[in-house]
Write an enzyme that holds these catalytic residues in place. Structure first.
Site, PDB file in Angstrom:
ATOM      1  N   GLY A  47     -43.781 -21.555 -37.043  1.00 11.02           N
ATOM      2  CA  GLY A  47     -44.539 -21.182 -35.845  1.00 11.02           C
ATOM      3  C   GLY A  47     -43.658 -21.358 -34.627  1.00 11.02           C
ATOM      4  O   GLY A  47     -43.976 -22.104 -33.706  1.00 11.02           O
ATOM      5  N   TYR A 234     -65.274 -28.564 -29.345  1.00 10.24           N
ATOM      6  CA  TYR A 234     -63.910 -28.656 -29.850  1.00 10.24           C
ATOM      7  C   TYR A 234     -63.761 -29.801 -30.851  1.00 10.24           C
ATOM      8  O   TYR A 234     -63.876 -29.606 -32.046  1.00 10.24           O
ATOM      9  CB  TYR A 234     -62.896 -28.791 -28.698  1.00 10.24           C
ATOM     10  CG  TYR A 234     -61.492 -28.468 -29.142  1.00 10.24           C
ATOM     11  CD1 TYR A 234     -61.017 -27.164 -29.094  1.00 10.24           C
ATOM     12  CD2 TYR A 234     -60.659 -29.448 -29.676  1.00 10.24           C
ATOM     13  CE1 TYR A 234     -59.750 -26.833 -29.553  1.00 10.24           C
ATOM     14  CE2 TYR A 234     -59.392 -29.134 -30.135  1.00 10.24           C
ATOM     15  CZ  TYR A 234     -58.938 -27.839 -30.073  1.00 10.24           C
ATOM     16  OH  TYR A 234     -57.689 -27.519 -30.544  1.00 10.24           O
TER      17      TYR A 234
END
Length: 396
Positions: A47, A234
């Site tokens: 990534g 979240y």
């Protein structure tokens, strides 16, 4: 072609190669200005093309002189159509690394797949022998499981009850109320499958099986906790379950690396403007208020400042890595300072469309958003004819 930002909702459909190049150069200059870091010399970043992953690759290369392999899944350019920003970032990084005499090669493909894992292992074996740092910084909404063949999709939803709070459209500055329905069915399991620690562990297992991890190798994955304002949607929602799994996986990986004295850590990082966070209700409003406070306090950081501090003051100090009671590295310490959070909470109560430009840093939020795609950088002529056809030199 003249490349301008083209928006669709919270997504920018274009990227500017010269702006992305400037972004990378700015980050490199910041790392150089902070001095050498006695860090890893052979680094794999999974990534590697944007955000914390890109910052990690830059910090490793230009802070520690590391050879690096970057894995990412980016869209290359077509005639008349720009690449994704991560493609241009990676092209610029490789160019600058090669100019500096540093090894840098990249692999573009689905990092969840067995094929890309094997391609990466083969490249490490051929060129580097072993790696001593593995950064895991994947951000994807979907994962095709390499064993079961099931396509998992992550969702950002609360668990148990509807979440209602303020949010902002950062383009218009309009503050409104938003409600998010709770998850159902397999939402939690799917989100954990995409964003939990399973794939991280698969990467480390594959590297270890091929003896590609150096003695004392370290691996780090990135996470976020955030304030009580956002926790229902979240940290206590579906994403939070995935983060819990990621953090538990660090202990499992450390146990598996005991024979080579290796360690796995999760670094909890600061809230920052990303393409993903911009689409999450509530988060843009929180970040715009947070930025205002942290800039006033002189403690604001972007990706590169965060990762430089992570390397310099946590990972590579010559002594034990400091962690919290759950074994996590906390580089979100400035964001989560009690005085900062108290000020943000007060501003949150006051925030309405009419005063947000004044009490928040909406302008800073917008600038950071456009910077993600290579726009709004000083020193770049956005009116100039610019070729979209830029290659990442190590990718055929």
């Amino acid at each position: 072609m003249i490349i301008e930002p083209r928006m669709r909702g919270f997504i920018c459909l274009t990227a500017h190669p010269k702006g992305c190049e400037q972004n990378v150069k700015n980050q490199i200059e910041y790392i150089k200005s902070k001095g050498a870091i006695e860090g890893a010399k052979k680094v794999l970043v999974i990534g590697a093309s944007t955000g914390f992953g890109l910052a990690s690759r830059i910090t490793s290369a230009f802070g520690s002189g590391a050879a690096s392999i970057g894995v990412f899944f980016e869209k290359p350019p077509l005639e008349g159509k720009t690449a994704s920003p991560g493609w241009y970032n990676s092209a610029a990084f490789e160019n600058e690394a090669h100019k500096a005499g540093l090894y840098a090669k990249s692999i573009n493909g689905d990092a969840f797949s067995n094929e890309v894992k094997q391609q990466t292992l083969d490249l490490i074996k051929k060129d580097l022998g072993q790696v001593d740092l593995v950064i895991y910084s994947l951000a994807s909404p979907v994962r095709l499981h390499p064993v079961t063949g099931v396509l998992h999709r992550s969702v950002l939803k609360p668990i148990g009850s509807t979440f209602t709070n303020k949010t902002v459209d950062f383009h218009s500055g309009k503050v409104s109320e938003v409600s998010i329905e709770p998850c159902s069915g397999d939402d939690i399991e799917n989100t954990v499958a995409v964003m939990g620690g399973e794939d991280w562990a698969m990467w480390i297992d594959a590297l270890k099986a091929e003896n590609l991890l150096a003695p004392g190798a370290t691996t780090v994955a990135y996470s976020y906790i955030g304030p009580s304002l956002t926790e229902a949607v979240y940290r206590k929602g579906t994403i939070g379950r995935a983060k819990d799994h990621l953090e538990a996986t660090a202990f499992t990986i450390t146990d598996s690396l005991e024979d080579i004295n290796g360690k796995a850590y999760v670094s909890v990082n600061k809230a920052l403007v990303t393409q993903a966070s911009s689409a999450i209700p509530v988060i843009p409003l929180y970040i715009s208020l947070l930025y205002k406070i942290m800039k006033e306090e002189g403690i604001h950081e972007g990706c590169i400042e965060q990762i430089q501090r992570l390397y310099q003051e946590r990972l590579y100090t010559g002594s034990d890595v400091p962690t919290d009671e759950k074994g996590r590295i906390r580089i979100d310490d400035w964001e989560m300072r009690a005085d900062v959070q108290e000020k943000v909470a007060k501003l949150w109560e006051q925030a309405v469309t009419e005063n947000l430009e004044e009490i928040g840093d909406l302008e800073g939020y917008r600038k950071d958003f456009y910077n993600l795609f290579g726009f709004d950088f000083e020193g770049v002529d956005y009116k100039a004819d610019t070729t979209e056809m830029v290659n990442v030199s190590s990718i055929a």
